[in-house]
Design a protein around this motif. Structure first.
Motif, PDB file in Angstrom:
ATOM      1  N   ASP A   1       0.864  -1.183   0.000  1.00  0.00           N
ATOM      2  CA  ASP A   1       0.000   0.000   0.000  1.00  0.00           C
ATOM      3  C   ASP A   1       0.902   1.235   0.000  1.00  0.00           C
ATOM      4  OD1 ASP A   1      -1.631   2.189   0.620  1.00  0.00           O
ATOM      5  OD2 ASP A   1      -2.979   0.993   1.861  1.00  0.00           O
ATOM      6  N   VAL A   2       1.054   1.851  -1.165  1.00  0.00           N
ATOM      7  CA  VAL A   2       1.976   2.973  -1.323  1.00  0.00           C
ATOM      8  C   VAL A   2       1.618   4.134  -0.402  1.00  0.00           C
ATOM      9  CG1 VAL A   2       2.836   4.726  -2.935  1.00  0.00           C
ATOM     10  CG2 VAL A   2       2.579   2.350  -3.687  1.00  0.00           C
ATOM     11  N   ARG A   3       0.352   4.475  -0.340  1.00  0.00           N
ATOM     12  CA  ARG A   3      -0.056   5.631   0.471  1.00  0.00           C
ATOM     13  C   ARG A   3       0.229   5.397   1.954  1.00  0.00           C
ATOM     14  NH1 ARG A   3      -5.940   7.695  -1.210  1.00  0.00           N
ATOM     15  NH2 ARG A   3      -5.289   9.348   0.246  1.00  0.00           N
ATOM     16  N   ALA A   4      -0.044   4.199   2.434  1.00  0.00           N
ATOM     17  CA  ALA A   4       0.206   3.903   3.848  1.00  0.00           C
ATOM     18  C   ALA A   4       1.701   3.928   4.144  1.00  0.00           C
ATOM     19  CB  ALA A   4      -0.392   2.552   4.218  1.00  0.00           C
ATOM     20  N   ALA A   5       2.504   3.332   3.250  1.00  0.00           N
ATOM     21  CA  ALA A   5       3.953   3.307   3.448  1.00  0.00           C
ATOM     22  C   ALA A   5       4.517   4.727   3.450  1.00  0.00           C
ATOM     23  CB  ALA A   5       4.623   2.470   2.362  1.00  0.00           C
ATOM     24  N   GLU A   6       4.044   5.558   2.542  1.00  0.00           N
ATOM     25  CA  GLU A   6       4.571   6.916   2.456  1.00  0.00           C
ATOM     26  C   GLU A   6       4.101   7.773   3.620  1.00  0.00           C
ATOM     27  OE1 GLU A   6       3.833   8.423  -1.476  1.00  0.00           O
ATOM     28  OE2 GLU A   6       5.342   7.091  -2.365  1.00  0.00           O
ATOM     29  N   ARG A   7       2.920   7.486   4.157  1.00  0.00           N
ATOM     30  CA  ARG A   7       2.492   8.188   5.368  1.00  0.00           C
ATOM     31  C   ARG A   7       3.426   7.859   6.527  1.00  0.00           C
ATOM     32  NH1 ARG A   7      -2.922   7.100   3.703  1.00  0.00           N
ATOM     33  NH2 ARG A   7      -2.946   5.216   5.004  1.00  0.00           N
TER      34      ARG A   7
ATOM     35  N   LEU B   1       6.627   6.873   6.344  1.00  0.00           N
ATOM     36  CA  LEU B   1       7.939   7.471   6.120  1.00  0.00           C
ATOM     37  C   LEU B   1       7.910   8.986   6.341  1.00  0.00           C
ATOM     38  CD1 LEU B   1       9.045   5.434   2.982  1.00  0.00           C
ATOM     39  CD2 LEU B   1       9.769   5.097   5.351  1.00  0.00           C
ATOM     40  N   THR B   2       6.839   9.627   5.908  1.00  0.00           N
ATOM     41  CA  THR B   2       6.700  11.068   6.128  1.00  0.00           C
ATOM     42  C   THR B   2       6.607  11.368   7.615  1.00  0.00           C
ATOM     43  OG1 THR B   2       5.569  11.316   3.989  1.00  0.00           O
ATOM     44  CG2 THR B   2       5.305  13.099   5.593  1.00  0.00           C
TER      45      THR B   2
END
Length: 205
Positions: A49-55, A57-58
């Motif tokens: 899940d790209v959005r969850a992973a990037e949340r 990391l951010t």
């Protein structure tokens, strides 16, 4: 005149749409460049899940940049480098003890710098992502070594990983403002290249 207004409105809509479409791609590229293998690890941890992973990391970036990290003094850096050299020399005679000592030194260094004990690898990944895969492996090796015998080659790899992360920390000024370029990191060779050549054979009496 009306048609000019219409054209401007259409162009504005196209520009806004393009911005909305491009923004996620730019964010993904920046995060991939910053976190490297840690990006892929976070992605796997969230089931791709790209959005969850990037949340995640951010959030790491925000939390780490808010930490009250303190810089090391010149004397502290030199003392830490001297101790690291002693640990590497110890590896020739006692690999297990050397890795344990290196890990304790790194832990003390991270404590002095102000990294939290909880979520420490995640905090380190914000500015030291290239060193994290090997460091995570080293932590696994150290944990296993408490219960079973670990081979000299694994211990050597663990020591190299801990040493490299320690050297990165000693070569970086944590007081830099967020986003400031990091200085080039210089790697000190292991004594007599023992660590880079391969596992050392313990001495026998």
């Amino acid at each position: 005149m009306a048609w000019v207004i219409v054209i401007i409105a259409v162009l504005a809509v196209i520009a806004a749409t393009g911005y909305v479409l491009v923004l996620p791609q730019l964010r993904t590229r920046r995060l991939r460049e910053r976190f490297g293998p840690e990006y892929e690890r976070a992605l796997r941890g969230h089931g791709d899940d790209v959005r969850a992973a990037e949340r995640e990391l951010t959030a790491r970036v925000r939390q780490t940049e808010a930490l009250p990290l303190r810089p090391l003094g010149a004397a502290e850096r030199e003392a830490a480098r001297a101790r690291l050299t002693e640990v590497q020399e110890l590896f020739v005679d006692d690999p297990g003890r050397a890795v344990g000592e290196a890990d304790r030194q790194l832990t003390e260094l991270l404590d002095r710098l102000g990294y939290p004990a909880d979520g420490r690898p995640e905090a380190l990944s914000v500015h030291h992502a290239p060193a994290l895969p090997a460091y995570r492996t080293a932590l696994g090796t150290l944990e296993r070594a408490q219960a079973v015998q670990v081979g000299t080659e694994e211990l050597r790899c663990a020591l190299v990983a801990v040493r490299d992360l320690t050297q990165r920390l000693l070569a970086t000024d944590v007081a830099e403002p967020a986003g400031a370029p990091r200085p080039a990191l210089r790697k000190a060779p292991a004594p007599a290249d023992q660590l880079s050549r391969g596992p050392a054979e313990p001495r026998t009496s």
